[in-house]
Design an enzyme around this catalytic site. Structure first.
Site, PDB file in Angstrom:
ATOM      1  CG  ASP A  50       7.586  -0.013  34.862  1.00  0.00           C
ATOM      2  OD1 ASP A  50       8.170  -1.278  35.399  1.00  0.00           O
ATOM      3  OD2 ASP A  50       7.751  -0.048  33.498  1.00  0.00           O
ATOM      4  CG  HIS A  62       2.307  -0.671  27.657  1.00  0.00           C
ATOM      5  ND1 HIS A  62       1.896  -1.523  26.559  1.00  0.00           N
ATOM      6  CD2 HIS A  62       2.881  -1.206  28.495  1.00  0.00           C
ATOM      7  CE1 HIS A  62       2.567  -2.813  26.747  1.00  0.00           C
ATOM      8  NE2 HIS A  62       3.172  -2.518  28.097  1.00  0.00           N
TER       9      HIS A  62
HETATM   10  N1  CMC Z   1       5.068  11.164  28.514  1.00  0.00           N
HETATM   11  C1  CMC Z   1       4.694  12.093  27.618  1.00  0.00           C
HETATM   12  N2  CMC Z   1       4.383  11.904  26.427  1.00  0.00           N
HETATM   13  C2  CMC Z   1       4.340  10.747  25.897  1.00  0.00           C
HETATM   14  C3  CMC Z   1       4.690   9.553  26.766  1.00  0.00           C
HETATM   15  C4  CMC Z   1       5.043   9.815  27.960  1.00  0.00           C
HETATM   16  N3  CMC Z   1       5.172   8.839  28.968  1.00  0.00           N
HETATM   17  N4  CMC Z   1       4.567   8.330  26.101  1.00  0.00           N
HETATM   18  C5  CMC Z   1       4.222   8.734  24.860  1.00  0.00           C
HETATM   19  N5  CMC Z   1       4.058  10.117  24.627  1.00  0.00           N
HETATM   20  C6  CMC Z   1       3.552  10.873  23.690  1.00  0.00           C
HETATM   21  C7  CMC Z   1       4.635  10.602  22.394  1.00  0.00           C
HETATM   22  O1  CMC Z   1       5.565  11.587  22.564  1.00  0.00           O
HETATM   23  C8  CMC Z   1       3.723  10.728  21.293  1.00  0.00           C
HETATM   24  O2  CMC Z   1       3.260  12.043  21.126  1.00  0.00           O
HETATM   25  P1  CMC Z   1       3.220  12.650  19.555  1.00  0.00           P
HETATM   26  O3  CMC Z   1       1.962  11.697  18.863  1.00  0.00           O
HETATM   27  O4  CMC Z   1       2.735  14.234  19.766  1.00  0.00           O
HETATM   28  O5  CMC Z   1       4.237  12.457  18.767  1.00  0.00           O
HETATM   29  C9  CMC Z   1       2.528  10.005  21.571  1.00  0.00           C
HETATM   30  O6  CMC Z   1       2.487   9.892  23.118  1.00  0.00           O
HETATM   31  C10 CMC Z   1       2.683   8.516  21.006  1.00  0.00           C
HETATM   32  O7  CMC Z   1       3.771   7.952  21.677  1.00  0.00           O
HETATM   33  P2  CMC Z   1       4.601   6.917  20.998  1.00  0.00           P
HETATM   34  O8  CMC Z   1       6.003   7.076  20.936  1.00  0.00           O
HETATM   35  O9  CMC Z   1       3.973   6.319  19.879  1.00  0.00           O
HETATM   36  O10 CMC Z   1       4.246   5.405  22.052  1.00  0.00           O
HETATM   37  P3  CMC Z   1       5.069   4.017  21.837  1.00  0.00           P
HETATM   38  O11 CMC Z   1       3.951   3.166  21.764  1.00  0.00           O
HETATM   39  O12 CMC Z   1       5.820   4.207  20.848  1.00  0.00           O
HETATM   40  O13 CMC Z   1       5.973   4.069  23.077  1.00  0.00           O
HETATM   41  C11 CMC Z   1       6.283   3.922  25.419  1.00  0.00           C
HETATM   42  C12 CMC Z   1       5.447   3.323  24.227  1.00  0.00           C
HETATM   43  C13 CMC Z   1       5.930   2.910  26.730  1.00  0.00           C
HETATM   44  C14 CMC Z   1       7.825   3.603  25.116  1.00  0.00           C
HETATM   45  C15 CMC Z   1       6.133   5.514  25.883  1.00  0.00           C
HETATM   46  O14 CMC Z   1       4.846   5.470  26.133  1.00  0.00           O
HETATM   47  C16 CMC Z   1       7.271   5.892  26.754  1.00  0.00           C
HETATM   48  O15 CMC Z   1       8.297   6.320  26.679  1.00  0.00           O
HETATM   49  N6  CMC Z   1       6.699   5.906  28.176  1.00  0.00           N
HETATM   50  C17 CMC Z   1       7.547   6.202  29.321  1.00  0.00           C
HETATM   51  C18 CMC Z   1       8.404   4.817  29.546  1.00  0.00           C
HETATM   52  C19 CMC Z   1       7.582   3.733  30.365  1.00  0.00           C
HETATM   53  O16 CMC Z   1       6.831   4.154  31.320  1.00  0.00           O
HETATM   54  N7  CMC Z   1       8.006   2.576  29.901  1.00  0.00           N
HETATM   55  C20 CMC Z   1       7.551   1.360  30.507  1.00  0.00           C
HETATM   56  C21 CMC Z   1       6.539   0.709  29.520  1.00  0.00           C
HETATM   57  S1  CMC Z   1       5.626  -0.461  30.375  1.00  0.00           S
HETATM   58  C22 CMC Z   1       6.653  -1.875  30.879  1.00  0.00           C
HETATM   59  C23 CMC Z   1       7.991  -2.366  29.960  1.00  0.00           C
HETATM   60  O17 CMC Z   1       7.640  -2.411  28.787  1.00  0.00           O
HETATM   61  O18 CMC Z   1       9.042  -2.552  30.556  1.00  0.00           O
END
Ligand code: CMC
Length: 398
Positions: free
Chosen positions: A332, A275
């Site tokens: 989710d 998240h």
């Molecule tokens: N699975 C595997 N790796 C992940 C995931 C995941 N679900 N989420 C983040 N990472 C990794 C990412 O690759 C990064 O790795 P590194 O540091 O090696 O580059 C690290 O964790 C930090 O990730 P980030 O991209 O900086 O995280 P963010 O805050 O930008 O993204 C997120 C948040 C929700 C978009 C992301 O965690 C994600 O894509 N999750 C899966 C989709 C999801 O479940 N979304 C629903 C969010 S909650 C409800 C809503 O908002 O609608």
């Protein structure tokens, strides 16, 4: 002036002051107008929480009744707007239909799109109730449209019962009405309540952004629906179910998938995990996870996807990749399994999210619209394109 702070995706920028929702992402805390989400989930219901989120206080009995009446009055989507559906193929993405018809509400209710709420608060009350009530009705209409079934007129009953009635009654033309079991109504209520608001997420920030130009409520809500449609935001509940189904169909218990998810690639992420704000359990995920077990047990459903989800969760919570990045289940992760148990198809999951979140969008839009001296949202950028160069006539170009 001349000095720009760069903050990719505004992750550390407070874009507004707000009195609606408080989140502490490190501690996993979520409160609406000061009330912890756990207490609301346990003791409140969606319509009451919607009132709280929009108006700032829990309603007394008379206020609750008046709000319920207003929602009932505006439940039906008018005939001219129903005809818009004829222009959409049955396979049209549900969120595309929703965004279009929500925007079109302004065309049919110009008196509510005039934005002069300072003079007449009743106009806002009507617009807000209409948006919540009709978004719910549109959700059911989208379902019926996809099935090629006639729309079911609204019924004089509770908000969630009415939705289930408009979805599932007359499964074939002339068929019997659907009587929802109390467990089903309760679960839907909880789902909508848990999605009611979540501070400056992508769609709510979009609603505020559009609203800051003094665009009307329906135009702003339509932008919110579009922002929510993406798989990294509201579309994640759909992506979770697709992921669980793929894992199931591949005969995997989740172990192989977890390994792939650690590649860091966006296309193999463990959906429903991580998240942008929570670096801890999403409190909504805890509530939904527990409700999931209960609802399935009460309805006598044994869903193999729930077993896969539990296995994925346990494996991820033991794995250094997820722990070191503070990736925990989000709202989710389990919501889709409950929706599936209620008979809601995956294609409609994000629409259900929108039905709940319309509440938070309205509250946030009102905060922007009611500021007499509010500033238009206009972020800056760090330009990384070419430096100045001179125009090249067509004949001289390579
Ligand atoms: N699975 C595997 N790796 C992940 C995931 C995941 N679900 N989420 C983040 N990472 C990794 C990412 O690759 C990064 O790795 P590194 O540091 O090696 O580059 C690290 O964790 C930090 O990730 P980030 O991209 O900086 O995280 P963010 O805050 O930008 O993204 C997120 C948040 C929700 C978009 C992301 O965690 C994600 O894509 N999750 C899966 C989709 C999801 O479940 N979304 C629903 C969010 S909650 C409800 C809503 O908002 O609608």
């Amino acid at each position: 002036s001349g000095y720009i702070c760069f903050d990719q995706g505004y992750g550390n920028t407070g874009s507004c002051e707000s009195q609606i929702t408080y989140i502490d992402g490190d501690a996993g805390i979520l409160r609406h107008r000061g009330y912890p989400i756990e207490q609301l989930a346990e003791q409140s219901e969606f319509v009451e929480t919607a009132y709280l989120v929009i108006y700032g206080e829990l309603p007394n009995a008379a206020q609750r009744r008046a709000f319920g009446d207003l929602l009932r009055t505006h439940a039906e989507v008018e005939e001219p707007l129903q005809r818009i559906f004829e222009g959409f193929p049955r396979t049209a993405p549900p969120m595309t239909i929703l965004a279009s018809v929500v925007a079109a509400l302004a065309a049919h209710h110009p008196e509510l799109a005039a934005n002069n709420f300072e003079k007449d608060l009743a106009v806002f009350d009507t617009a807000a109730a209409m948006a919540i009530s009709k978004t719910r009705t549109l959700g059911a209409m989208i379902y019926r449209h996809r099935k090629g079934l006639p729309f079911v007129p609204s019924k004089d009953t509770t908000f969630c019962e009415n939705f289930l009635h408009m979805m599932f009654s007359q499964k074939e033309p002339g068929g019997p009405d659907y009587l929802a079991e109390p467990e089903v109504v309760k679960a839907l209520n909880l789902l909508l309540l848990l999605h009611a608001d979540h501070e400056q997420n992508c769609s709510t920030a979009a609603v505020r952004m559009v609203g800051s130009s003094s665009a009307n409520l329906f135009a702003s809500l339509s932008a919110g629906v579009s922002a929510l449609s993406g798989p990294l935001h509201g579309g994640a509940n759909t992506a979770v179910m697709e992921m669980l189904q793929q894992i199931h169909d591949a005969g995997d218990d989740g172990s192989r998938f977890i390994e792939q998810a650690k590649s860091g690639s966006k296309s193999t992420r463990l959906m429903g995990f991580g998240h942008a704000v929570y670096r801890n359990f999403d409190p909504r995920a805890k509530i939904i996870g527990a409700a999931c077990e209960k609802v399935l047990a009460k309805l006598g459903i044994n869903d193999p996807l729930l077993d896969i989800a539990r296995h994925l969760e346990q494996a991820a919570l033991r794995d250094d990749y997820f722990l070191s990045r503070k990736l925990y289940p989000n709202v989710d992760f389990y919501s889709g399994i409950i929706m599936r148990a209620l008979g809601i198809p995956v294609s409609l999951f994000t629409v259900i999210f929108a039905m709940g979140r319309t509440t938070g969008w309205i509250a946030n839009w009102y905060e922007v619209a009611s500021q007499p001296k509010g500033r238009i949202y206009r972020p800056r950028q760090v330009y990384t394109g070419p430096v100045k160069r001179d125009y090249v006539p067509m004949a001289a170009r390579p």
